[in-house]
Write an enzyme that holds these catalytic residues in place. Structure first.
Site, PDB file in Angstrom:
ATOM      1  N   PHE A 112     -26.875 -16.679  15.892  1.00  0.00           N
ATOM      2  CA  PHE A 112     -25.922 -16.659  14.778  1.00  0.00           C
ATOM      3  C   PHE A 112     -25.674 -18.037  14.178  1.00  0.00           C
ATOM      4  O   PHE A 112     -25.207 -18.148  13.040  1.00  0.00           O
ATOM      5  CB  PHE A 112     -24.594 -16.031  15.225  1.00  0.00           C
ATOM      6  N   LYS A 113     -25.988 -19.088  14.919  1.00  0.00           N
ATOM      7  CA  LYS A 113     -25.760 -20.434  14.409  1.00  0.00           C
ATOM      8  C   LYS A 113     -26.548 -20.696  13.113  1.00  0.00           C
ATOM      9  O   LYS A 113     -26.168 -21.537  12.302  1.00  0.00           O
ATOM     10  CB  LYS A 113     -26.136 -21.480  15.456  1.00  0.00           C
ATOM     11  N   ASP A 114     -27.663 -19.967  12.924  1.00  0.00           N
ATOM     12  CA  ASP A 114     -28.448 -20.133  11.694  1.00  0.00           C
ATOM     13  C   ASP A 114     -27.639 -19.771  10.449  1.00  0.00           C
ATOM     14  O   ASP A 114     -27.904 -20.295   9.366  1.00  0.00           O
ATOM     15  CB  ASP A 114     -29.696 -19.242  11.725  1.00  0.00           C
TER      16      ASP A 114
END
Length: 471
Positions: A112-114
């Site tokens: 999810f960091k993307d």
């Protein structure tokens, strides 16, 4: 829109000023002076928008010093089918009536960091070009932030990345994603310690203002407001997919280590998104669960930090947590300074008064924890019941969601990574290998480039200085 520090620094700053800065000069974190409120008509209009255009609308409420056409172009360049593999960007995966996963792991590094980091890369490159400056990014990662940052910043003009990670404490896949990068502007430093040691070094360097300014140090950790702001968007996107009207309320279950992901949900709720509950899930490192149950925030020492099968949450000092406490304290910067700069730094603990603790319910937070045995059971049950394979962190979120969800209210569990990043635990749970994208086959066998260093801010500063000078 101006931004202020959680610790009471009187200076108001613009978005572009804080974009490249990270921590405030007084050691606090930046928040907007007030949260813009979203009315019913605006919500109805937003329901019809693409993810990129929704992101532009939300970001525009907080960013008024980048021309609208430029900001729209940056956002549309970020959130594309080509980058995220789906037009919806964050599609829902229904499990059963009233329960779904929100897929946040379709980006280049499968986490999810993307969702925020891809935007941050474009924002950094844009702002540095506009100023004619360079930036040296110093970050800390427990697993996914590092690779997301490096993939977003690799090859970007004017940007170097120095990423700290706990030596030997990431999964082999996570290590390979970072350490196999050969780009000259990417530097991986494996710290002999735990994630909190890495995070403490980032804060120590950021608090050395002469060094920070002389070496143009910035951050990509979720202490950077721009990253947290980008995450607010997927709460709205998930809500719109899960509901037919703005009269409906939705709960979100969020695996939480550093408090950034769920803090974005807090911001969305403060803006007026109809969130019933923000369900915080921890693993065995349950500092945040302990706080929401007792009102006591007790930082664990390195030897007390468990090494778990959801390693991105092996965190015992949640750096984003200060933002929520600032709002909980009625935005009293002096009270927050006392709690974090004095009590936490000196004693490693603070406890709220009974009156302060009583305010938490008004912000919608509830919490729970998940263990390795829980993760295995949840991964197995989800595969057997729905044919859906989930990673270890998402399993923590789903386990706690089932405990804390309200009957009659839809609950969305934020998926945090794809199972391939934690193959060992998937094999233990299911007796089979998780699928991996063809482009990432054999990534663990690629040559690796990284340096191992002790947990010492001075050593890290010397390393940065040497590589900045040599470039």
């Amino acid at each position: 829109m101006k931004y202020i520090s959680t610790r009471g620094d009187a200076q108001r700053r613009s978005f572009s000023e804080i974009l490249l800065e990270g921590l405030a000069p007084d050691g606090g974190l930046y928040l907007p002076e007030q949260y813009p409120k979203v009315d019913d008509a605006t919500m109805n209009r937003w329901r019809t928008l693409s993810y990129a255009d929704l992101a532009f609308e939300i970001l525009s409420l907080y960013i008024d010093d980048i021309p609208a056409d430029d900001l729209r172009a940056l956002v549309r360049k970020t959130y594309t089918h080509a980058v995220f593999g789906t037009e919806a960007i964050v599609p829902l995966k229904p499990l059963e009536p009233g329960l779904a996963l929100e897929a946040l792991s379709n980006g280049p590094t499968l986490a999810f960091k993307d969702m925020a980091m891809q935007l941050l890369g474009h924002l950094f490159e844009y702002e540095l070009a506009r100023r004619g400056e360079t930036l040296n990014i110093l970050g800390a990662t427990s697993g996914d932030t590092g690779s997301a940052a490096e993939y977003a910043m690799r090859g970007k003009q004017g940007v170097r990345v120095f990423m700290l990670s706990p030596h030997g404490r990431m999964s082999p896949f996570q290590q390979a994603q970072m350490f196999s990068l050969q780009d000259e502007n990417i530097h991986n430093i494996a710290i002999e310690g735990v994630f909190d040691d890495c995070q403490d070094i980032v804060k120590a360097v950021s608090n050395d203002l002469p060094y920070k300014r002389a070496h143009r140090i910035g951050t990509v950790n979720s202490i950077n407001w721009a990253r947290l702001l980008a995450q607010v968007v997927y709460y709205f996107a998930g809500y719109f997919q899960a509901t037919q009207s703005n009269a409906e309320r939705v709960s979100f279950a969020v695996p939480s280590g550093n408090f950034g992901n769920i803090c974005a949900g807090h911001v969305a709720r403060m803006m007026g998104l109809p969130i019933e509950r923000l369900i915080l899930a921890t693993n065995e490192n349950d500092v945040l669960d302990e706080f929401f149950r007792s009102g006591t925030y007790r930082v664990r020492k390195g030897h007390e930090t468990h090494e778990t099968s959801s390693p991105s949450m092996d965190i015992s000092k949640a750096s984003n947590f200060e933002r929520f406490v600032f709002d909980l304290m009625g935005r009293d910067g002096q009270r927050v300074r006392h709690l974090f700069a004095e009590q936490v730094e000196q004693a490693g603990v603070f406890s709220l008064t009974a009156e302060e603790f009583g305010r938490i319910a008004g912000f919608g937070f509830v919490s729970g924890k998940s263990t390795h045995a829980d993760r295995l059971r949840t991964i197995r049950d989800t595969w057997d019941s729905y044919g859906v394979m989930i990673d270890t962190h998402t399993a923590d979120g789903l386990k706690v969601a089932r405990e804390c969800a309200l009957a009659g209210t839809t609950t969305l569990v934020l998926e945090t990574a794809l199972p391939v990043k934690f193959a060992e635990t998937i094999r233990e749970a299911l007796g089979r290998e998780p699928e991996r994208p063809a482009a990432l086959q054999g990534i663990e066998d690629l040559p690796k480039r990284f340096s191992v260093m002790p947990a010492d801010p001075q050593g890290v500063k010397a390393y940065i200085s040497a590589h900045v000078t040599a470039a």
